[in-house]
Design an enzyme around this catalytic site. Structure first.
Site, PDB file in Angstrom:
ATOM      1  N   SER A  44       1.171  -0.839  -0.380  1.00 21.71           N
ATOM      2  CA  SER A  44      -0.286  -0.124   0.401  1.00 21.71           C
ATOM      3  C   SER A  44       1.040   1.013  -0.228  1.00 21.71           C
ATOM      4  O   SER A  44       1.630   1.347  -0.462  1.00 21.71           O
ATOM      5  CB  SER A  44      -0.815   0.299   1.331  1.00 21.71           C
ATOM      6  OG  SER A  44      -1.945   0.857   0.882  1.00 21.71           O
ATOM      7  N   ARG A  86     -11.949   6.088   9.439  1.00 20.62           N
ATOM      8  CA  ARG A  86     -11.525   4.833   9.871  1.00 20.62           C
ATOM      9  C   ARG A  86     -12.683   4.138   9.287  1.00 20.62           C
ATOM     10  O   ARG A  86     -12.140   2.754   8.262  1.00 20.62           O
ATOM     11  CB  ARG A  86     -10.627   4.654  11.019  1.00 20.62           C
ATOM     12  CG  ARG A  86     -10.661   3.292  11.720  1.00 20.62           C
ATOM     13  CD  ARG A  86      -9.385   3.102  10.780  1.00 20.62           C
ATOM     14  NE  ARG A  86      -8.765   1.731  10.565  1.00 20.62           N
ATOM     15  CZ  ARG A  86      -7.363   0.887  10.241  1.00 20.62           C
ATOM     16  NH1 ARG A  86      -7.507   1.811   9.656  1.00 20.62           N
ATOM     17  NH2 ARG A  86      -7.193   0.285  10.803  1.00 20.62           N
ATOM     18  N   ASP A 143      -8.139  -6.586  -5.154  1.00 18.62           N
ATOM     19  CA  ASP A 143      -8.658  -5.545  -4.191  1.00 18.62           C
ATOM     20  C   ASP A 143      -8.423  -4.327  -5.682  1.00 18.62           C
ATOM     21  O   ASP A 143      -8.073  -4.466  -6.339  1.00 18.62           O
ATOM     22  CB  ASP A 143      -6.821  -5.481  -4.448  1.00 18.62           C
ATOM     23  CG  ASP A 143      -5.782  -3.474  -3.525  1.00 18.62           C
ATOM     24  OD1 ASP A 143      -6.862  -3.150  -3.623  1.00 18.62           O
ATOM     25  OD2 ASP A 143      -4.437  -3.821  -3.053  1.00 18.62           O
ATOM     26  N   HIS A 188      -7.663  -5.538  -0.413  1.00 21.40           N
ATOM     27  CA  HIS A 188      -6.716  -4.604   0.297  1.00 21.40           C
ATOM     28  C   HIS A 188      -5.802  -5.037   1.178  1.00 21.40           C
ATOM     29  O   HIS A 188      -5.024  -5.652   1.119  1.00 21.40           O
ATOM     30  CB  HIS A 188      -7.010  -3.530  -0.177  1.00 21.40           C
ATOM     31  CG  HIS A 188      -5.786  -2.363  -0.207  1.00 21.40           C
ATOM     32  ND1 HIS A 188      -4.737  -2.333  -0.809  1.00 21.40           N
ATOM     33  CD2 HIS A 188      -5.433  -1.736   1.236  1.00 21.40           C
ATOM     34  CE1 HIS A 188      -3.561  -1.471  -0.622  1.00 21.40           C
ATOM     35  NE2 HIS A 188      -3.849  -0.773   0.926  1.00 21.40           N
ATOM     36  N   ASP A 189      -6.652  -5.720   2.199  1.00 18.61           N
ATOM     37  CA  ASP A 189      -6.458  -6.076   3.213  1.00 18.61           C
ATOM     38  C   ASP A 189      -5.068  -7.729   3.398  1.00 18.61           C
ATOM     39  O   ASP A 189      -4.819  -7.592   3.717  1.00 18.61           O
ATOM     40  CB  ASP A 189      -7.161  -6.139   4.222  1.00 18.61           C
ATOM     41  CG  ASP A 189      -7.228  -4.819   5.140  1.00 18.61           C
ATOM     42  OD1 ASP A 189      -5.994  -4.633   4.690  1.00 18.61           O
ATOM     43  OD2 ASP A 189      -7.990  -4.700   5.959  1.00 18.61           O
TER      44      ASP A 189
END
Lengths: 377, 198
Positions: A148, A218, A314, A347-348
C-alpha cells in the site's frame, strides 16, 4: 499517539528540504529493528509501513498490546525470517508513533505542532528514512519491502537511491494515486475536519480530540480495504446480538457493529492530524509526474531487482495499477517479476493470512538472497 | 524433455539475454540458468506456475503472450523461446510476430502433428490422436492450433521468416531438417525445433 512511548529514536540533524519548500532539521525518527545485522551488513531489509501502520512490524506492539501489523510476514521462521534478516522499520514523518509529526511537541511553545506542521510527501518520508539507514551505517540494503503506502515508498526509495537496495518488493500499490483513491481520502479528511472538536487542528491545546470524525474516517477507509465478496461472506445481513430488527439506528447488523468497533479502537491509537497529513502525502504521490510523465525514467538508473505483487480482489490498488509499474520496468529491460495473488480479502490481503502470498513472498526472498549471495554481487 | 532442453541450450550463445514465453514451472529457465546465462526472464499465464517459478527465485511475470509481449521493447532479448506452446494460442501468427519483434532471434518448438504415430491414430482408430507428447483428449485439450513440422516450415517461407536452423527430434535422435528431407522428417519426428529471425 505521542504518549511517552519507550521507542528507539534518533534525531536527524541534517536539514531536510521538503517538497513543499520548507526545511526541517533536528527532527526525530522513531524506529524498531528485528534480528541481527550480519558482519558483512548484507542482510538488512527496510520495511515501509502503510497509512496507519507504525514501526512495530512484528512481535507485540507496546502501544496497542496487539501483534505487530505484519506479524504474518516478519518474525522468526516467518517469510521474512528474523533469524536470517535484520529488519528495520521507521515511523514515517507525519506519523504519530514518535517520528516528527503534527503531534510532536514544539519545544518553544510546549504545545503540539498541530496544523502548523508542514505538508509532507512520500518523497519526504523516504528521504527522512534514508537518514536512518545512513545512521545505521548500512551501505546497501538487501531489500526494501512494503504494501500500500509502503509500496509507494519502495518505488520512491529506488527512484531516489538507485544503488541502495538489491531487491525491491512493492505490494498492492500504485505509482500514482487515482481519483478514486483521492476521493476516499478526502472523505476521511472531511469527516475529521467536520468534527467540531478538530479546532482547525489545534485540538490538543483545548484538550479535545476529534475522535468521532476520525472514527468515521477509519470506518469509510476500512470498507475500501475489504472486498464485496469478503464482506458478504463474513457478515451478510447477520444481526448483532439480536434476533430481529429494532427499528432504530443502533447497530442492528454485524457489519455496522464491526465498523463501529474498528473506528473506536482506531482513535485510541492514531492522531487525527496525522491522518490528514499522511493521506495528503498519498494523494500527492505521482511518481511518473516527478519524471515528466515517464514512469520508466524513475527506474532508469537502477539495477535493483523488482518483484511486484497484487491481489485479485483489491479494488483500491487494483492489479491494473500494479501492472503499470511492471510495464514501466519491462520497457527499460529492468529485472522484474510479477504475480497477482488469488484472494477475496481485498486490499487488506497483504496484511492477512493469505497462504499463497506468504509462501511466494517468503520463497522468493529466500531464494533470491541465496542466489545473490552465491553470485557475490 | 531433456533432449529438447539440450537442443535449445545449444542454440543459445553464452551470457545472452533470454525470455522464455510460457515458461511453465521454470524447468527450462533453471536449466539455461545453470548452463548458459543468468540473464533469463519468463512469462507465464498460470498463477500457480508463476508462483512456483518465483519461489525458485526465477524472474517471471504473470501474463499472456498474446497481450503482454507488447510491453517489452523491440529486440530487447537476444533469444525468445516458445517451447511447445504455439498451438495453444488463439492467434499463433500474432504471437510469432510479437516474438520476432521482442527477440533478435526466436526459438520455437512444435509438437509435430505429422508424426506417423499421430497420423495412424486418426487413420486406423478414427479418433483424435492422444500420444505421450499430446496427452489430452479432444474435449479437454488446450491445443487450439495443432500444426506439423511441414506446416511451420511452409509458414516461415510464406511469411519471409528466416530459418537459421531447424532440427527434428525422434525419441533422443536429433537430425537436421532441410527442404529435401522435409516430408520424411515430418513423418518420422515427434518434435520440431526452429531457430528463426524476422
Amino acid at each position: 499517539m505521542n504518549k511517552n512511548i519507550d521507542t528507539k529514536k534518533i534525531i536527524i540533524s541534517n536539514p531536510l528540504k521538503l517538497d513543499c519548500g520548507k526545511e526541517i532539521n533536528n527532527f526525530p525518527i522513531a524506529y524498531e529493528t528485528y534480528g541481527e545485522l550480519n558482519s558483512e551488513k548484507s542482510n538488512a531489509i527496510l520495511v515501509f509501513h502503510a497509512l496507519t501502520g507504525d514501526q512495530y512490524v512484528s512481535g507485540k506492539n507496546p502501544i496497542t498490546n496487539k501483534d505487530g501489523w505484519w506479524s504474518y510476514v516478519v518474525g522468526e521462521n516467518k517469510p521474512i525470517d528474523t533469524n536470517k534478516f535484520f529488519v528495520i522499520c521507521a515511523n514515517v514523518i507525519g506519523g504519530c508513533m514518535g517520528s516528527y509529526g503534527p503531534s510532536t511537541i514544539n519545544e518553544s511553545t510546549g504545545k503540539q505542532i498541530g496544523t502548523d506542521f508542514p505538508i509532507i510527501t512520500i518523497n519526504d518520508m523516504v528521504n527522512a528514512q534514508y537518514e536512518l539507514i545512513k545512521y545505521l551505517e548500512i551501505e546497501k540494503l538487501f531489500a526494501v519491502v512494503g504494501g500500500s503506502m509502503g509500496g509507494m515508498q519502495v518505488l520512491q526509495f529506488v527512484a531516489n537511491f538507485p544503488d541502495k537496495a538489491k531487491l525491491a518488493i512493492p505490494i498492492a500499490c500504485t505509482s500514482s494515486h487515482s481519483a478514486q483513491n483521492i476521493a476516499f481520502n478526502e472523505l476521511g479528511r472531511q469527516a475529521i475536519m467536520a468534527d467540531s472538536k478538530w479546532e482547525n487542528g489545534f485540538y490538543s491545546n483545548y484538550k479535545l480530540n476529534p475522535d468521532k470524525g476520525l472514527a468515521v474516517a477509519r470506518m469509510a477507509a476500512h470498507i475500501t480495504y475489504l472486498s464485496e465478496k469478503g464482506l458478504q461472506e463474513k457478515f451478510g445481513r447477520k444481526l448483532q446480538d439480536r434476533d430481529s430488527l429494532r427499528y432504530g439506528f443502533e447497530a442492528d447488523f454485524q457489519i455496522e457493529s464491526y465498523l463501529r468497533y474498528q473506528g473506536s479502537v482506531f482513535v485510541d491509537r492514531f492522531d487525527a492530524n496525522s491522518y490528514l497529513y499522511i493521506t495528503r502525502a498519498m494523494d500527492y504521490f505521482d511518481l511518473s509526474k516527478q519524471y515528466k510523465g515517464n514512469l520508466s525514467d524513475a527506474f532508469k538508473k537502477t539495477k535493483t531487482k523488482f518483484f511486484v505483487i497484487s491481489f485479485t480482489s483489491d479494488w483500491l490498488y487494483p492489479t491494473s495499477e500494479n501492472r503499470e509499474i511492471v510495464i514501466a520496468l519491462n520497457s527499460i529491460g529492468a529485472d522484474v517479476g510479477f504475480v497477482e495473488i488469488e484472494s477475496d480479502k481485498g486490499h487488506d490481503s497483504f496484511l492477512l493470512d493469505v497462504p499463497s502470498f506468504l509462501k511466494t513472498l517468503g520463497d522468493y526472498i529466500n531464494s533470491t538472497y541465496k542466489i545473490i549471495n552465491e553470485r557475490r554481487i | 524433455m531433456k533432449e529438447e532442453f539440450n537442443i535449445i541450450s545449444n542454440l543459445i550463445e553464452k551470457n545472452t539475454r533470454v525470455l522464455d514465453v510460457g515458461c511453465g514451472n521454470g524447468d527450462l529457465m533453471k536449466f539455461l540458468q545453470e548452463n548458459k546465462t543468468k540473464d533469463i526472464r519468463g512469462l507465464e499465464i498460470s498463477k500457480e506456475k508463476v508462483q512456483n517459478c518465483l519461489s525458485k527465485g526465477l524472474t517471471v511475470i504473470e501474463g499472456n503472450a498474446e497481450s503482454d509481449l507488447k510491453q517489452f521493447p523491440k529486440s530487447s532479448f537476444d533469444y525468445v523461446i516458445l517451447s511447445q506452446t504455439l498451438q495453444a494460442f488463439l492467434n499463433p501468427e500474432l504471437v510469432i510476430n510479437e516474438l520476432l519483434k521482442v527477440g533478435k532471434k526466436v526459438i520455437v518448438t512444435i509438437p509435430n502433428f505429422g508424426y506417423w504415430r499421430v497420423r495412424l491414430q486418426l487413420l486406423f482408430k478414427g479418433t483424435m490422436p492422444v500420444t505421450e507428447n499430446l496427452p489430452h483428449e479432444w474435449y479437454n485439450t488446450p491445443n487450439l492450433h495443432m500444426c506439423t513440422i511441414k506446416d511451420f516450415y511452409n509458414f516461415c517461407s510464406t511469411k519471409n521468416i528466416k530459418i537459421f536452423k531447424s532440427i527434428a527430434l525422434k525419441k533422443s535422435r536429433i537430425s537436421e531438417i532441410n527442404k529435401s528431407n522435409l516430408n520424411y522428417k515430418n513423418l518420422d519426428s515427434h518434435l520440431g525445433i526452429f531457430l528463426i529471425e524476422s
